[in-house]
Each structure stands twice: as structure tokens, then as C-alpha cells.
Design a protein around this motif. Structure first.
Motif, PDB file in Angstrom:
ATOM      1  N   SER A 127      39.981  38.598  39.188  1.00  0.00           N
ATOM      2  CA  SER A 127      40.574  39.380  37.855  1.00  0.00           C
ATOM      3  C   SER A 127      39.929  40.178  36.741  1.00  0.00           C
ATOM      4  O   SER A 127      38.545  40.522  37.486  1.00  0.00           O
ATOM      5  N   ALA A 128      41.040  41.102  36.628  1.00  0.00           N
ATOM      6  CA  ALA A 128      40.880  41.931  35.407  1.00  0.00           C
ATOM      7  C   ALA A 128      41.652  42.535  34.938  1.00  0.00           C
ATOM      8  O   ALA A 128      43.180  42.246  35.354  1.00  0.00           O
ATOM      9  N   HIS A 129      41.012  43.267  33.667  1.00  0.00           N
ATOM     10  CA  HIS A 129      42.100  44.344  33.047  1.00  0.00           C
ATOM     11  C   HIS A 129      41.999  45.635  32.371  1.00  0.00           C
ATOM     12  O   HIS A 129      40.901  45.797  32.879  1.00  0.00           O
ATOM     13  N   ALA A 130      42.573  45.803  32.020  1.00  0.00           N
ATOM     14  CA  ALA A 130      42.676  47.177  31.585  1.00  0.00           C
ATOM     15  C   ALA A 130      43.654  47.722  29.904  1.00  0.00           C
ATOM     16  O   ALA A 130      44.400  46.867  30.423  1.00  0.00           O
ATOM     17  N   ALA A 156      39.872  44.948  40.375  1.00  0.00           N
ATOM     18  CA  ALA A 156      39.794  43.055  40.777  1.00  0.00           C
ATOM     19  C   ALA A 156      39.177  43.364  42.602  1.00  0.00           C
ATOM     20  O   ALA A 156      39.458  42.228  42.989  1.00  0.00           O
ATOM     21  N   CYS A 157      39.477  44.608  42.768  1.00  0.00           N
ATOM     22  CA  CYS A 157      39.415  44.730  44.547  1.00  0.00           C
ATOM     23  C   CYS A 157      38.028  45.438  44.444  1.00  0.00           C
ATOM     24  O   CYS A 157      37.277  45.588  43.734  1.00  0.00           O
ATOM     25  N   ILE A 161      45.389  41.345  35.167  1.00  0.00           N
ATOM     26  CA  ILE A 161      45.861  40.739  37.389  1.00  0.00           C
ATOM     27  C   ILE A 161      44.829  40.215  37.544  1.00  0.00           C
ATOM     28  O   ILE A 161      43.499  40.177  37.092  1.00  0.00           O
ATOM     29  N   ASN A 162      45.335  39.291  37.947  1.00  0.00           N
ATOM     30  CA  ASN A 162      44.336  37.875  38.788  1.00  0.00           C
ATOM     31  C   ASN A 162      45.091  37.665  39.905  1.00  0.00           C
ATOM     32  O   ASN A 162      46.257  38.093  40.598  1.00  0.00           O
ATOM     33  N   PRO A 163      44.248  36.800  41.186  1.00  0.00           N
ATOM     34  CA  PRO A 163      44.509  36.934  42.514  1.00  0.00           C
ATOM     35  C   PRO A 163      45.905  35.687  42.216  1.00  0.00           C
ATOM     36  O   PRO A 163      45.714  34.918  41.260  1.00  0.00           O
TER      37      PRO A 163
END
Lengths: 337, 96
Positions: free
Chosen positions: B6-9, B86-87, B21-23
Motif C-alpha cells: 500500500s502507498a500514498h501520495a 507501491a511497487c 494505492i492498495n493491492p
């Protein structure tokens, strides 16, 4: 935006900075909450102008200095709180604040769950409440008296079993919610298993796993710090409003059963609020009749989970045996070995 | 590119966009958008997000976006940043 503005994040172990946050919250008419783990503050030069906190999955203690409102500082605070939460792997969040801020937080992706007394709001940034309501609807049963009980059962005693039996007798169907938060002496998995084993013979009861919406750290944070004597009446009221307006209608609940509380002040206060809030004829949803059932006693003392815990501490297993069902006793004896 | 974490911006501030962003378990782009200019530009923003993800060859992804009237280049940059976070693979800069 002024370039002298800086944002910082720190943990609750930083006593000096936490004290400054407390001072700032005081000035803005807000209470510090002892369960906050991460704080975010915004400063202009050396002066604090906004702050916020993260406690588990709940954002709280969010304040902006009165002279600096209208500049979008609250958005900056929430951005940093979200970042702090996401970095810790928490995506589904709740938020505590006051009703005047609803619009701001809606702009941050939060939805209102419940507002209480024009003083406090609870919001969430997921759609979990709607999902939970749909799940409850699918478990709805028909009948004139649809009873409900919410219990922690920490651990399950003969008192609990009596309360459930009485409620089951007086209801066409009974929905029993078990507080899910793992913040008590006994784990949720053990608490609910002992309840299930103890009431196997009752055929009109659904045992529900609790949720974030029933006596949880989101709806009722002070429930879990009651031993420290920090009772917050507004949290109790909020929890009850969520129950009445957001959950009970989906199961068609008409009654809530509760044991009288002779010892614990927090619980007794909760019971009194329960009557006021659930049974109030004027409300957003149908009133719920509150039935207080007298606790059973053993040796002239009411049976309660706190007494069980006390006897356990004192290693007084002979007396303990008299106030818990055999299933609980067996479990406790295994636990202590 | 494969979404692993998971990631954010971005931020929630005006003229910006906050993207998470999530898988996702299915082979698709699952998009949740809330925007202060949704009525006017909602469809255009969704299109831009989907096109940007397709160009990066990203699927199995859940995107949650809180838009505050960000311009297209901001939306694209925030989204790319979140995807790269996220990658675990290195980005191909020429293709961005």
C-alpha cells in the motif's frame, strides 16, 4: 502560505512536547486523550497553531488556533495524520471531533456516523458501517420482542448466563453482542467461546461478534481505560446513539437487557444513560425499551466478572467455582497452570 | 508493474489530490474518487487516472483518490508517485 510554517510528528513518549499540545488543546477548549500514540503539530515560527493525534485507528484532539482558522490548516493536520496512520498500516480510520467541523472532514473523505448532543461527532473514512448494517439486516428475525444484550464477559460468569437466560425467555429472538476489542484481561476469542458454550441450550439467541460500532475504542474509548477512573459521559452517549440509530433498526431491536450494576461506577452510569438515550420517545429512530435485570447473588454479593478477576488474583478457587459455569471454571484452571 | 504494497501520495490541501494505492485481488482497476469538482470534471479525472495506470501497465489495484481541484499534471504526478512507492521494481523513467 507562510514559509515559516513547519509540521512535525512525534510519539506520546515525548513528554515535553505532549505537555505543550495539552496546553494548546486547553486553550482551544478540547481535552487531551490519554490513548493518543502519535501527535502532529503545526508551528509558525515557535508558536503552535494546529495539532492532531492518532490513537490506534482513531484521529482525535484535532484543533486549530482560533486566529488561524479558515486557512486550511486542518487539511494539513489531517494529511499528516493520514500519512502517519497509513505508514503504520492502518487504512480504515475513525475520527472524533465537534459538529462544526463536519464539512472539513467530509472534504477529507470522512463520512458522519453519528452526532451526539451537538458536542461530538464520530466519522469514518471507509464504508464499513454500511457493510455492517447490510450484514445485520441479513440476520434479522421476526417477532414482537426482539431483545439485545451487549457484553464484554470478561470472563463469562453465572451472572451473565442468568441475564442471557432471562432475556431469552422474555424475547422472541435475542441478539447478543460480544465486545470485540482485545483490551480486556481475557481475549475476545476466549470470551466469545465461553459464552457460546455456556448458552448452547438456548435456541432463540444469535451471538454476534462485536464490531467497531459497539463499545469499541472508536465509539467508547474511555470504556477501556475505566480502571483509571477516566469516565467520559459523552463517549457513553455516543456509543448508545450509534447503537440506537445505526445498528438496532437493521435488526428490528425493540428491547435491550442489562444487569443492574452495584459496583462499577462506569457501568452504572452507562446503564443510566442507556435508559435516557435508548428509550427517549423523541429520536431519529424507534425507541428501545431498556430492561434492567437484578443481578443474582452468591453469599450476599452480586456475581460479576470483576469479582471473578479479584478471586482469581486471590487464588480463591473454591469460591470462584460457585460463581462461574463449569466451562468457564475449567478454562480458568487451565489458564493458571 | 505489480502493486505489492500500500502507498500514498499528495495532500488534502486545495489544488492537490491525495491518492492511496492498495493491492487488489482481481485483475482490474478499482477506483474510488471523491472530488470537489466532481460534477464538472469527475469523469475526466477518472479517465485520466485509468489511462495513467494503463500506461504504467498496472492492474490488480485499488485506488482511492480525494481530489481538491488538482490540475491534470498534478493528478498524474501524484498517481505515478504512489504507484512507484507501491511497487518494488525500479521505474522506467523514459516511459513516464
Amino acid at each position: 502560505m507562510n514559509s515559516s510554517i513547519s509540521v512535525s510528528e512525534f510519539g506520546s513518549d515525548n513528554k515535553r512536547r505532549v505537555a505543550k499540545v495539552k496546553e494548546f488543546l486547553d486553550k482551544n477548549g478540547l481535552d487531551m486523550s490519554s490513548d493518543v500514540e502519535v501527535f502532529v503539530t503545526i508551528k509558525d515560527e515557535d508558536e503552535m497553531i494546529a495539532c492532531g493525534g492518532l490513537a490506534g485507528k482513531v484521529l482525535k484532539c484535532i484543533a486549530v488556533d482560533s486566529s488561524r482558522r479558515g486557512q486550511g490548516l486542518i487539511l494539513k493536520v489531517v494529511t499528516h495524520l493520514l500519512n502517519a496512520a497509513f505508514t503504520r498500516g492502518t487504512k480504515e480510520l475513525f475520527l472524533f471531533s465537534t459538529p462544526k467541523n463536519i464539512k472539513f472532514f467530509e472534504d477529507c473523505g470522512f463520512r458522519l456516523i453519528e452526532e451526539c448532543d451537538g458536542e461530538v461527532i464520530l466519522m469514518e473514512n471507509s464504508k464499513n458501517l454500511a457493510k455492517y448494517q447490510a450484514e445485520l439486516s441479513s440476520l434479522k428475525k421476526d417477532g414482537d420482542v426482539i431483545g439485545s444484550i451487549v457484553m464484554n464477559a470478561n470472563p463469562f460468569t453465572l451472572g451473565h448466563s442468568y441475564l442471557i437466560e432471562e432475556a431469552s425467555k422474555r424475547s422472541d429472538w435475542l441478539h447478543l453482542f460480544v465486545v470485540k476489542e482485545d483490551a480486556s484481561e481475557f481475549k475476545f476469542a476466549d470470551r466469545i467461546r465461553l459464552i457460546r458454550e455456556g448458552i448452547k441450550h438456548l435456541k432463540n439467541v444469535t451471538v454476534h461478534e462485536g464490531s467497531d460500532y459497539i463499545i469499541s475504542k472508536a465509539t467508547f474509548p474511555t470504556y477501556f481505560i475505566k480502571d483509571k477512573g477516566q469516565v467520559n459521559e459523552i463517549h457513553a452517549k455516543l456509543d448508545l446513539n450509534v447503537f440506537r440509530n445505526q445498528l438496532a433498526p437493521y435488526l428490528g431491536i425493540t428491547h435491550r437487557f442489562v444487569g443492574t450494576e452495584p459496583y462499577c461506577k462506569v457501568t452504572n452510569n452507562y446503564n443510566q444513560n442507556m435508559k435516557k438515550i435508548l428509550a427517549d420517545p423523541n429520536g431519529k429512530s424507534a425507541p428501545i425499551e431498556v430492561v434492567e435485570i437484578e443481578r443474582i447473588e452468591f453469599a450476599d454479593q452480586a456475581i460479576s466478572a470483576s469479582r471473578v478477576r479479584k478471586l482469581l488474583n486471590e487464588k480463591n478457587y473454591d469460591e470462584l467455582k460457585n460463581i462461574v459455569p463449569p466451562t468457564t471454571f475449567e478454562f480458568l484452571m487451565k489458564e493458571i497452570i | 508493474m505489480k502493486i505489492i504494497n500500500s502507498a500514498h501520495a499528495g495532500t488534502l490541501e486545495s489544488s492537490d489530490i491525495y491518492i492511496q494505492i492498495n493491492p487488489f485481488k482481481e485483475d482490474k482497476i478499482e477506483l474510488e474518487l471523491e472530488s470537489s469538482v466532481e460534477e464538472l470534471y469527475g469523469d475526466a479525472i477518472k479517465e485520466l487516472i485509468i489511462k495513467t495506470l494503463e500506461d504504467m501497465n498496472v492492474s490488480f489495484v485499488h485506488v482511492k483518490a480525494q481530489d481538491k481541484g488538482a490540475m491534470d499534471l498534478v493528478i498524474k504526478a501524484r498517481l505515478q508517485a504512489a504507484v512507484l512507492r507501491a511497487c518494488e521494481s525500479d521505474p522506467v523513467w523514459e516511459e513516464l
